[in-house]
Design an enzyme around this catalytic site. Sequence first.
Site, PDB file in Angstrom:
ATOM      1  N   LYS A  13       5.894 -10.106  -3.091  1.00 31.44           N
ATOM      2  CA  LYS A  13       5.691  -9.251  -4.257  1.00 31.44           C
ATOM      3  C   LYS A  13       6.806  -8.226  -4.428  1.00 31.44           C
ATOM      4  O   LYS A  13       7.152  -7.859  -5.553  1.00 31.44           O
ATOM      5  CB  LYS A  13       4.327  -8.574  -4.207  1.00 31.44           C
ATOM      6  N   ARG A 160      11.996  -9.645  14.777  1.00 28.54           N
ATOM      7  CA  ARG A 160      11.491  -8.273  14.818  1.00 28.54           C
ATOM      8  C   ARG A 160      10.031  -8.258  15.260  1.00 28.54           C
ATOM      9  O   ARG A 160       9.284  -9.202  15.019  1.00 28.54           O
ATOM     10  CB  ARG A 160      11.637  -7.611  13.441  1.00 28.54           C
ATOM     11  N   ARG A 171      -1.788  -7.721  10.407  1.00 30.89           N
ATOM     12  CA  ARG A 171      -1.495  -7.089   9.118  1.00 30.89           C
ATOM     13  C   ARG A 171      -2.271  -7.781   7.990  1.00 30.89           C
ATOM     14  O   ARG A 171      -2.763  -7.120   7.066  1.00 30.89           O
ATOM     15  CB  ARG A 171       0.004  -7.136   8.830  1.00 30.89           C
TER      16      ARG A 171
END
Length: 213
Positions: A13, A160, A171
């Site tokens: 997005k 990462r 998440r």
Amino acid sequence: MKIVMLGAPGAGKGTQARMISEKFGIPQISTGDIFRANIRDNTELGQRAKSYMDQGLLVPDQVTCDLVVDRISKDDCAEGYILDGFPRTIPQAEALTKALEKTGSRIDFAIDVEVPDDHIVERMSGRRACPQCGETFHILYRKPVKDGICDHCGNELILRDDDHPDTVQKRLDVYHSQTQPLIEYYREQGVLHSIDGTREMDTVFADICAVLE
């Protein structure tokens, strides 16, 4: 044209918001940018936000909303704006709606970029970043010329911490519990448009433009 971007972390997005901003000439606004700008400029709202952040606390919804409303009142938002990353919860959405109603305004479009969890885990866990220059690659979709090495500065690429599959799933779990209810909220407002985000970036963008135009 006042737009809210919805979608899970990694759905793309933010990329779509940047493309919308460039095409339609309206600013892409994120709460992170707003916080940094107000704290840097030592505004009253910035001081209020910093007082919570310095204590390791979340900035209250009303303070966050006040910062957003202050930002969208600027001259560059006269023709519209794209909210990327706000609202994140129903209370934030309700606060935004009430604040906009006071100015005779409302959100025109809520664009939901839909991508299944397994696609997102694949996308994000396949990303590799250069710790030196910040350039990002993907082991499937954007491979570096030399495996594991940054094309730009020659440093070794890394996975990462926030791109590890377990972290990505956590998440996503937070998104489904806190943010996904916004989809129904904006559906009830009659402004929700769901877009299949699993396809090529330009195809997704074309579908979004068809909605906005």
